[in-house]
Design a protein around this motif. Structure first.
Motif, PDB file in Angstrom:
ATOM      1  N   VAL A 233      59.625 -18.927  53.912  1.00  0.00           N
ATOM      2  CA  VAL A 233      60.544 -18.256  54.817  1.00  0.00           C
ATOM      3  C   VAL A 233      60.402 -18.862  56.205  1.00  0.00           C
ATOM      4  CG1 VAL A 233      61.249 -16.075  55.832  1.00  0.00           C
ATOM      5  CG2 VAL A 233      60.396 -16.136  53.470  1.00  0.00           C
ATOM      6  N   GLU A 234      61.467 -19.513  56.655  1.00  0.00           N
ATOM      7  CA  GLU A 234      61.470 -20.148  57.975  1.00  0.00           C
ATOM      8  C   GLU A 234      61.902 -19.166  59.056  1.00  0.00           C
ATOM      9  OE1 GLU A 234      63.276 -23.391  55.129  1.00  0.00           O
ATOM     10  OE2 GLU A 234      63.540 -21.241  55.487  1.00  0.00           O
ATOM     11  N   SER A 235      61.451 -19.425  60.270  1.00  0.00           N
ATOM     12  CA  SER A 235      61.886 -18.664  61.430  1.00  0.00           C
ATOM     13  C   SER A 235      61.729 -19.530  62.674  1.00  0.00           C
ATOM     14  CB  SER A 235      61.087 -17.370  61.582  1.00  0.00           C
ATOM     15  OG  SER A 235      59.712 -17.653  61.770  1.00  0.00           O
ATOM     16  N   GLY A 236      62.366 -19.102  63.757  1.00  0.00           N
ATOM     17  CA  GLY A 236      62.214 -19.796  65.029  1.00  0.00           C
ATOM     18  C   GLY A 236      63.369 -20.682  65.425  1.00  0.00           C
ATOM     19  N   GLY A 237      64.343 -20.842  64.544  1.00  0.00           N
ATOM     20  CA  GLY A 237      65.478 -21.667  64.902  1.00  0.00           C
ATOM     21  C   GLY A 237      66.372 -20.990  65.924  1.00  0.00           C
ATOM     22  N   GLY A 238      67.312 -21.746  66.462  1.00  0.00           N
ATOM     23  CA  GLY A 238      68.235 -21.195  67.440  1.00  0.00           C
ATOM     24  C   GLY A 238      68.770 -22.275  68.348  1.00  0.00           C
ATOM     25  N   LEU A 239      69.259 -21.850  69.488  1.00  0.00           N
ATOM     26  CA  LEU A 239      69.836 -22.757  70.475  1.00  0.00           C
ATOM     27  C   LEU A 239      68.783 -23.104  71.521  1.00  0.00           C
ATOM     28  CD1 LEU A 239      72.360 -24.157  71.688  1.00  0.00           C
ATOM     29  CD2 LEU A 239      72.802 -22.012  72.909  1.00  0.00           C
ATOM     30  N   VAL A 240      68.652 -24.381  71.803  1.00  0.00           N
ATOM     31  CA  VAL A 240      67.697 -24.849  72.805  1.00  0.00           C
ATOM     32  C   VAL A 240      68.357 -25.955  73.614  1.00  0.00           C
ATOM     33  CG1 VAL A 240      66.635 -26.506  71.214  1.00  0.00           C
ATOM     34  CG2 VAL A 240      65.334 -25.675  73.197  1.00  0.00           C
ATOM     35  N   GLN A 241      68.021 -26.020  74.875  1.00  0.00           N
ATOM     36  CA  GLN A 241      68.554 -27.082  75.722  1.00  0.00           C
ATOM     37  C   GLN A 241      67.764 -28.374  75.522  1.00  0.00           C
ATOM     38  OE1 GLN A 241      68.639 -25.647  79.804  1.00  0.00           O
ATOM     39  NE2 GLN A 241      70.814 -25.158  79.588  1.00  0.00           N
ATOM     40  N   ALA A 242      68.452 -29.470  75.652  1.00  0.00           N
ATOM     41  CA  ALA A 242      67.775 -30.761  75.576  1.00  0.00           C
ATOM     42  C   ALA A 242      66.663 -30.807  76.629  1.00  0.00           C
ATOM     43  CB  ALA A 242      68.762 -31.887  75.809  1.00  0.00           C
ATOM     44  N   GLY A 243      65.511 -31.304  76.203  1.00  0.00           N
ATOM     45  CA  GLY A 243      64.367 -31.372  77.099  1.00  0.00           C
ATOM     46  C   GLY A 243      63.503 -30.135  77.095  1.00  0.00           C
ATOM     47  N   GLY A 244      63.941 -29.090  76.409  1.00  0.00           N
ATOM     48  CA  GLY A 244      63.161 -27.861  76.323  1.00  0.00           C
ATOM     49  C   GLY A 244      62.123 -27.946  75.226  1.00  0.00           C
TER      50      GLY A 244
ATOM     51  N   PRO B 179      63.512 -31.850  72.712  1.00  0.00           N
ATOM     52  CA  PRO B 179      64.531 -32.110  71.691  1.00  0.00           C
ATOM     53  C   PRO B 179      65.769 -32.746  72.302  1.00  0.00           C
ATOM     54  CG  PRO B 179      64.489 -29.776  72.230  1.00  0.00           C
ATOM     55  CD  PRO B 179      63.326 -30.396  72.929  1.00  0.00           C
ATOM     56  N   LYS B 180      66.485 -33.473  71.446  1.00  0.00           N
ATOM     57  CA  LYS B 180      67.698 -34.154  71.857  1.00  0.00           C
ATOM     58  C   LYS B 180      68.876 -33.596  71.052  1.00  0.00           C
ATOM     59  CE  LYS B 180      65.014 -38.400  72.509  1.00  0.00           C
ATOM     60  NZ  LYS B 180      64.858 -39.818  72.100  1.00  0.00           N
ATOM     61  N   PRO B 181      70.087 -33.755  71.540  1.00  0.00           N
ATOM     62  CA  PRO B 181      71.245 -33.269  70.773  1.00  0.00           C
ATOM     63  C   PRO B 181      71.283 -33.817  69.343  1.00  0.00           C
ATOM     64  CG  PRO B 181      71.911 -33.776  72.999  1.00  0.00           C
ATOM     65  CD  PRO B 181      70.487 -34.233  72.881  1.00  0.00           C
ATOM     66  N   GLU B 182      70.804 -35.027  69.141  1.00  0.00           N
ATOM     67  CA  GLU B 182      70.804 -35.589  67.787  1.00  0.00           C
ATOM     68  C   GLU B 182      69.777 -34.956  66.856  1.00  0.00           C
ATOM     69  OE1 GLU B 182      70.595 -37.265  70.677  1.00  0.00           O
ATOM     70  OE2 GLU B 182      69.200 -38.977  70.535  1.00  0.00           O
ATOM     71  N   ASP B 183      68.936 -34.079  67.404  1.00  0.00           N
ATOM     72  CA  ASP B 183      68.006 -33.318  66.563  1.00  0.00           C
ATOM     73  C   ASP B 183      68.660 -32.070  65.978  1.00  0.00           C
ATOM     74  OD1 ASP B 183      65.437 -34.056  68.960  1.00  0.00           O
ATOM     75  OD2 ASP B 183      65.737 -35.015  67.002  1.00  0.00           O
ATOM     76  N   THR B 184      69.901 -31.802  66.360  1.00  0.00           N
ATOM     77  CA  THR B 184      70.625 -30.653  65.824  1.00  0.00           C
ATOM     78  C   THR B 184      70.777 -30.789  64.317  1.00  0.00           C
ATOM     79  OG1 THR B 184      71.837 -30.244  67.865  1.00  0.00           O
ATOM     80  CG2 THR B 184      72.824 -29.435  65.820  1.00  0.00           C
ATOM     81  N   ALA B 185      70.319 -29.760  63.597  1.00  0.00           N
ATOM     82  CA  ALA B 185      70.344 -29.798  62.138  1.00  0.00           C
ATOM     83  C   ALA B 185      69.851 -28.474  61.585  1.00  0.00           C
ATOM     84  CB  ALA B 185      69.460 -30.936  61.609  1.00  0.00           C
TER      85      ALA B 185
ATOM     86  N   VAL C 111      68.842 -25.308  63.953  1.00  0.00           N
ATOM     87  CA  VAL C 111      68.439 -25.653  65.309  1.00  0.00           C
ATOM     88  C   VAL C 111      69.594 -26.397  65.957  1.00  0.00           C
ATOM     89  CG1 VAL C 111      66.880 -27.031  66.728  1.00  0.00           C
ATOM     90  CG2 VAL C 111      65.995 -25.765  64.746  1.00  0.00           C
ATOM     91  N   THR C 112      70.041 -25.874  67.098  1.00  0.00           N
ATOM     92  CA  THR C 112      71.122 -26.504  67.842  1.00  0.00           C
ATOM     93  C   THR C 112      70.602 -26.889  69.218  1.00  0.00           C
ATOM     94  OG1 THR C 112      72.774 -25.167  66.686  1.00  0.00           O
ATOM     95  CG2 THR C 112      73.460 -26.260  68.722  1.00  0.00           C
ATOM     96  N   VAL C 113      70.703 -28.167  69.535  1.00  0.00           N
ATOM     97  CA  VAL C 113      70.229 -28.666  70.822  1.00  0.00           C
ATOM     98  C   VAL C 113      71.439 -28.983  71.688  1.00  0.00           C
ATOM     99  CG1 VAL C 113      68.798 -30.350  72.018  1.00  0.00           C
ATOM    100  CG2 VAL C 113      68.212 -29.643  69.684  1.00  0.00           C
ATOM    101  N   SER C 114      71.536 -28.297  72.806  1.00  0.00           N
ATOM    102  CA  SER C 114      72.672 -28.513  73.713  1.00  0.00           C
ATOM    103  C   SER C 114      72.311 -29.531  74.792  1.00  0.00           C
ATOM    104  CB  SER C 114      73.081 -27.194  74.359  1.00  0.00           C
ATOM    105  OG  SER C 114      72.041 -26.697  75.165  1.00  0.00           O
TER     106      SER C 114
END
Length: 118
Positions: A5-16, A86-92, A114-117
């Protein structure tokens, strides 16, 4: 049977930073390898990092090594992926895996997005 069971995903800004967790049930955790894979839209699922019971690790390539760190807590039956810068290309969608060795996957979690903005 092993459940992941995974957890912790979400929206994060690049460099965060972001930390993913995967809680495992079943006996494989103590003796097997755990890992993280990811699948971006329109792409195949790919390895991010795996770690075995002895702490040996394998990372995909230079695109994540140095920014992402995999670790495990055997007492909590949990594996983590610390994502720094993280970078936008890490979005997955990031999937937790469990297997008998670093090169084998026997079980999958359902995934966490995980979405990297930028």
């Amino acid at each position: 049977q092993v459940q992941l069971v995974e957890s912790g995903g979400g929206l994060v800004q690049a460099g965060g930073s972001l930390r993913l967790s995967c809680a495992a049930s079943g006996s494989i955790f103590g003796s097997g390898a755990m890992g993280w894979y990811r699948q971006a839209p329109g792409k195949q699922r790919e390895l991010v990092a795996v770690i075995d019971s002895g702490g040996n690790t394998r990372y995909a390539d230079s695109s994540v090594k140095g920014r992402f760190t995999i670790s495990r807590d055997n007492a909590k039956n949990t594996v983590y992926l610390q994502m720094n810068s993280p970078k936008p290309e890490d979005t997955a969608v990031y999937y937790c895996s469990a297997g008998s060795s670093l090169n084998v996957v026997n079980f999958w979690g359902k995934g966490t997005l995980v979405t990297v903005s930028s």
